[in-house]
Write an enzyme that holds these catalytic residues in place. Structure first.
Site, PDB file in Angstrom:
ATOM      1  N   ASN A  12     -38.845 -19.080 -42.399  1.00  0.00           N
ATOM      2  CA  ASN A  12     -39.723 -18.201 -43.170  1.00  0.00           C
ATOM      3  C   ASN A  12     -39.045 -16.898 -43.609  1.00  0.00           C
ATOM      4  O   ASN A  12     -39.386 -16.356 -44.654  1.00  0.00           O
ATOM      5  CB  ASN A  12     -40.965 -17.881 -42.322  1.00  0.00           C
ATOM      6  N   ASN A  24     -37.259 -10.370 -51.001  1.00  0.00           N
ATOM      7  CA  ASN A  24     -37.039 -10.309 -52.450  1.00  0.00           C
ATOM      8  C   ASN A  24     -36.337  -8.982 -52.743  1.00  0.00           C
ATOM      9  O   ASN A  24     -36.974  -7.933 -52.837  1.00  0.00           O
ATOM     10  CB  ASN A  24     -38.389 -10.402 -53.180  1.00  0.00           C
ATOM     11  N   GLN A  57     -38.071 -14.573 -62.069  1.00  0.00           N
ATOM     12  CA  GLN A  57     -38.862 -13.342 -62.005  1.00  0.00           C
ATOM     13  C   GLN A  57     -38.206 -12.228 -62.816  1.00  0.00           C
ATOM     14  O   GLN A  57     -38.880 -11.337 -63.311  1.00  0.00           O
ATOM     15  CB  GLN A  57     -39.019 -12.892 -60.544  1.00  0.00           C
ATOM     16  N   TYR A  96     -32.236 -13.826 -54.696  1.00  0.00           N
ATOM     17  CA  TYR A  96     -33.462 -14.355 -54.077  1.00  0.00           C
ATOM     18  C   TYR A  96     -33.879 -15.666 -54.745  1.00  0.00           C
ATOM     19  O   TYR A  96     -34.172 -16.658 -54.072  1.00  0.00           O
ATOM     20  CB  TYR A  96     -34.551 -13.297 -54.216  1.00  0.00           C
ATOM     21  N   ALA A 109     -46.888 -17.748 -54.096  1.00  0.00           N
ATOM     22  CA  ALA A 109     -46.644 -16.916 -55.294  1.00  0.00           C
ATOM     23  C   ALA A 109     -46.939 -15.454 -54.985  1.00  0.00           C
ATOM     24  O   ALA A 109     -46.034 -14.612 -54.990  1.00  0.00           O
ATOM     25  CB  ALA A 109     -47.485 -17.412 -56.456  1.00  0.00           C
ATOM     26  N   GLU A 110     -48.195 -15.129 -54.732  1.00  0.00           N
ATOM     27  CA  GLU A 110     -48.588 -13.724 -54.550  1.00  0.00           C
ATOM     28  C   GLU A 110     -49.400 -13.603 -53.261  1.00  0.00           C
ATOM     29  O   GLU A 110     -50.575 -13.978 -53.215  1.00  0.00           O
ATOM     30  CB  GLU A 110     -49.446 -13.255 -55.727  1.00  0.00           C
TER      31      GLU A 110
HETATM   32  P1  NAP Z   1     -42.436  -9.604 -44.627  1.00  0.00           P
HETATM   33  O1  NAP Z   1     -43.786  -9.021 -44.743  1.00  0.00           O
HETATM   34  O2  NAP Z   1     -41.255  -8.709 -44.884  1.00  0.00           O
HETATM   35  O3  NAP Z   1     -42.236 -10.285 -43.196  1.00  0.00           O
HETATM   36  C1  NAP Z   1     -41.024 -10.946 -42.944  1.00  0.00           C
HETATM   37  C2  NAP Z   1     -40.484 -10.615 -41.578  1.00  0.00           C
HETATM   38  O4  NAP Z   1     -39.165 -11.228 -41.477  1.00  0.00           O
HETATM   39  C3  NAP Z   1     -40.260  -9.114 -41.355  1.00  0.00           C
HETATM   40  O5  NAP Z   1     -40.563  -8.750 -40.021  1.00  0.00           O
HETATM   41  C4  NAP Z   1     -38.749  -8.987 -41.626  1.00  0.00           C
HETATM   42  O6  NAP Z   1     -38.166  -7.856 -41.009  1.00  0.00           O
HETATM   43  C5  NAP Z   1     -38.224 -10.269 -41.040  1.00  0.00           C
HETATM   44  N1  NAP Z   1     -36.890 -10.576 -41.546  1.00  0.00           N
HETATM   45  C6  NAP Z   1     -36.486 -10.626 -42.842  1.00  0.00           C
HETATM   46  N2  NAP Z   1     -35.163 -10.873 -42.896  1.00  0.00           N
HETATM   47  C7  NAP Z   1     -34.737 -10.998 -41.617  1.00  0.00           C
HETATM   48  C8  NAP Z   1     -33.467 -11.241 -41.037  1.00  0.00           C
HETATM   49  N3  NAP Z   1     -32.363 -11.357 -41.769  1.00  0.00           N
HETATM   50  N4  NAP Z   1     -33.371 -11.321 -39.693  1.00  0.00           N
HETATM   51  C9  NAP Z   1     -34.480 -11.161 -38.923  1.00  0.00           C
HETATM   52  N5  NAP Z   1     -35.708 -10.896 -39.411  1.00  0.00           N
HETATM   53  C10 NAP Z   1     -35.838 -10.823 -40.760  1.00  0.00           C
HETATM   54  O7  NAP Z   1     -42.290 -10.845 -45.662  1.00  0.00           O
HETATM   55  P2  NAP Z   1     -43.409 -11.878 -46.224  1.00  0.00           P
HETATM   56  O8  NAP Z   1     -43.956 -11.365 -47.489  1.00  0.00           O
HETATM   57  O9  NAP Z   1     -44.304 -12.284 -45.123  1.00  0.00           O
HETATM   58  O10 NAP Z   1     -42.448 -13.087 -46.631  1.00  0.00           O
HETATM   59  C11 NAP Z   1     -42.193 -14.179 -45.769  1.00  0.00           C
HETATM   60  C12 NAP Z   1     -41.497 -15.263 -46.590  1.00  0.00           C
HETATM   61  O11 NAP Z   1     -42.356 -15.684 -47.650  1.00  0.00           O
HETATM   62  C13 NAP Z   1     -40.199 -14.789 -47.237  1.00  0.00           C
HETATM   63  O12 NAP Z   1     -39.222 -15.808 -47.202  1.00  0.00           O
HETATM   64  C14 NAP Z   1     -40.604 -14.543 -48.667  1.00  0.00           C
HETATM   65  O13 NAP Z   1     -39.539 -14.716 -49.557  1.00  0.00           O
HETATM   66  C15 NAP Z   1     -41.648 -15.628 -48.872  1.00  0.00           C
HETATM   67  N6  NAP Z   1     -42.566 -15.338 -49.980  1.00  0.00           N
HETATM   68  C16 NAP Z   1     -43.437 -14.304 -49.902  1.00  0.00           C
HETATM   69  C17 NAP Z   1     -44.305 -14.054 -50.978  1.00  0.00           C
HETATM   70  C18 NAP Z   1     -45.308 -12.940 -50.958  1.00  0.00           C
HETATM   71  O14 NAP Z   1     -46.041 -12.790 -51.963  1.00  0.00           O
HETATM   72  N7  NAP Z   1     -45.399 -12.151 -49.900  1.00  0.00           N
HETATM   73  C19 NAP Z   1     -44.241 -14.863 -52.131  1.00  0.00           C
HETATM   74  C20 NAP Z   1     -43.325 -15.905 -52.167  1.00  0.00           C
HETATM   75  C21 NAP Z   1     -42.480 -16.144 -51.079  1.00  0.00           C
HETATM   76  P3  NAP Z   1     -37.941  -6.515 -41.923  1.00  0.00           P
HETATM   77  O15 NAP Z   1     -39.298  -5.924 -42.162  1.00  0.00           O
HETATM   78  O16 NAP Z   1     -37.028  -5.686 -41.087  1.00  0.00           O
HETATM   79  O17 NAP Z   1     -37.293  -6.995 -43.202  1.00  0.00           O
END
Ligand code: NAP
Length: 266
Positions: free
Chosen positions: A87, A91, A155, A161, A192-193
């Site tokens: 997970n 971005n 995007q 990304y 997506a969002e």
């Molecule tokens: P988030 O709120 O930033 O939560 C992700 C968690 O993973 C954070 O605690 C982050 O720590 C940790 N993390 C990231 N990189 C890391 C690394 N290299 N080593 C250890 N921990 C790490 O992100 P999210 O929005 O939930 O996204 C989760 C996934 O869904 C991602 O892959 C993202 O690309 C994907 N996604 C999200 C959306 C959206 O709309 N939110 C849309 C499409 C895809 P830090 O806070 O220190 O970075």
């Protein structure tokens, strides 16, 4: 519906916040034993306070040695490993004009390489999962990869990304094929969002965050609303479970129709 996840040790990368944390909470509610890998020590501590028995491992997944050590630690503390959710990602706005070859490589390290590193290290345990038949023959290991709409729509200004997420979709099919002999299923969820700390930070970096949010909501066909992290988590739990026993190599879009429905709807 009993998803059959009780007692299963399931590793979730980036599971301390956002979508990952929702997956961890949902897995715990199903009686599974989540193992969270994350670099945010404070968020990990908060998670441990709210979910008894969660195994928290602080590590930065950009370091391949840290990935290998974390999986070994997880296997030793949980007594095995039954599934993986890739997970973690960010971005990070590394584009062509506002980027560089070095930053592009760094973005792939933040978003892609650890998915391979984790699964490579976890594979012996995943192959062994369920082999003792202690809970019947229904359980087989599974992998769920979290991709992004940017892999299929683009995007703008996020080459690293988008490339990483596109590769994750390709790896989902590739691993689904390679792991057929072990009946390990591999699927991807494409959000997506989704309002998470990462999304909020991205929104807040824009000139007028609330106007930008209103503009985005207007383009989401189903309900003109963001996807909830819990809705991604429900799909993840299903895909991990024996209830999805004949689902593999699939890309599941949990996005309120954002990517595929007719633009004329908007
Ligand atoms: P988030 O709120 O930033 O939560 C992700 C968690 O993973 C954070 O605690 C982050 O720590 C940790 N993390 C990231 N990189 C890391 C690394 N290299 N080593 C250890 N921990 C790490 O992100 P999210 O929005 O939930 O996204 C989760 C996934 O869904 C991602 O892959 C993202 O690309 C994907 N996604 C999200 C959306 C959206 O709309 N939110 C849309 C499409 C895809 P830090 O806070 O220190 O970075």
């Amino acid at each position: 519906m009993d998803l059959g996840l009780t007692g299963r040790a399931i590793l979730v990368t980036g599971g301390a916040k956002g979508i990952g944390a929702a997956i961890v909470r949902a897995l715990a509610a199903e009686g599974a034993r989540p193992i969270v890998l994350d670099r945010d020590a404070i968020a990990l501590r908060v998670m441990c306070e709210s979910i008894p028995d969660v195994i928290a491992i602080e590590c930065d997944l950009r370091d391949p040695t840290a990935c290998r050590d974390a999986v070994a630690d997880a296997v030793s503390r949980a007594g095995g490993l039954d599934a993986v959710v890739n997970n973690a990602g960010v971005n990070d706005s590394v584009g062509l004009e506002q980027g560089s070859p070095d930053r592009f490589r760094e973005s792939l390290r933040a978003n892609l390489f650890h998915c391979y590193d984790i699964v490579h290290a976890a594979l012996p345990s995943l192959k062994a999962s369920g082999a003792d038949g202690s809970e019947g023959d229904a359980w087989k290991a599974a992998i769920v990869n979290i991709a992004s709409k940017t892999a299929v729509t683009g995007q703008g200004n996020t080459s690293g990304y988008s490339a990483a997420k596109g590769a994750i979709l390709a790896l989902t099919r590739e691993w689904a094929v390679e792991l057929l002999p072990y009946a390990i299923r591999v699927n991807a969820i494409v959000p997506a969002e989704v309002m998470t700390p990462l999304y909020r930070a991205w929104l807040d970096a824009s000139a007028d965050p609330e106007a930008r949010l209103a503009q985005i909501l207007e383009r989401i066909p189903l309900g003109r609303r963001m996807t909830q992290p819990e809705e991604i988590a429900s799909m993840a739990c299903f895909l991990l479970s024996p209830r999805a026993g004949h689902v593999t190599g699939q890309h599941l879009f949990v996005d309120g129709g954002y990517v595929h429905l007719d633009r004329a709807l908007r």
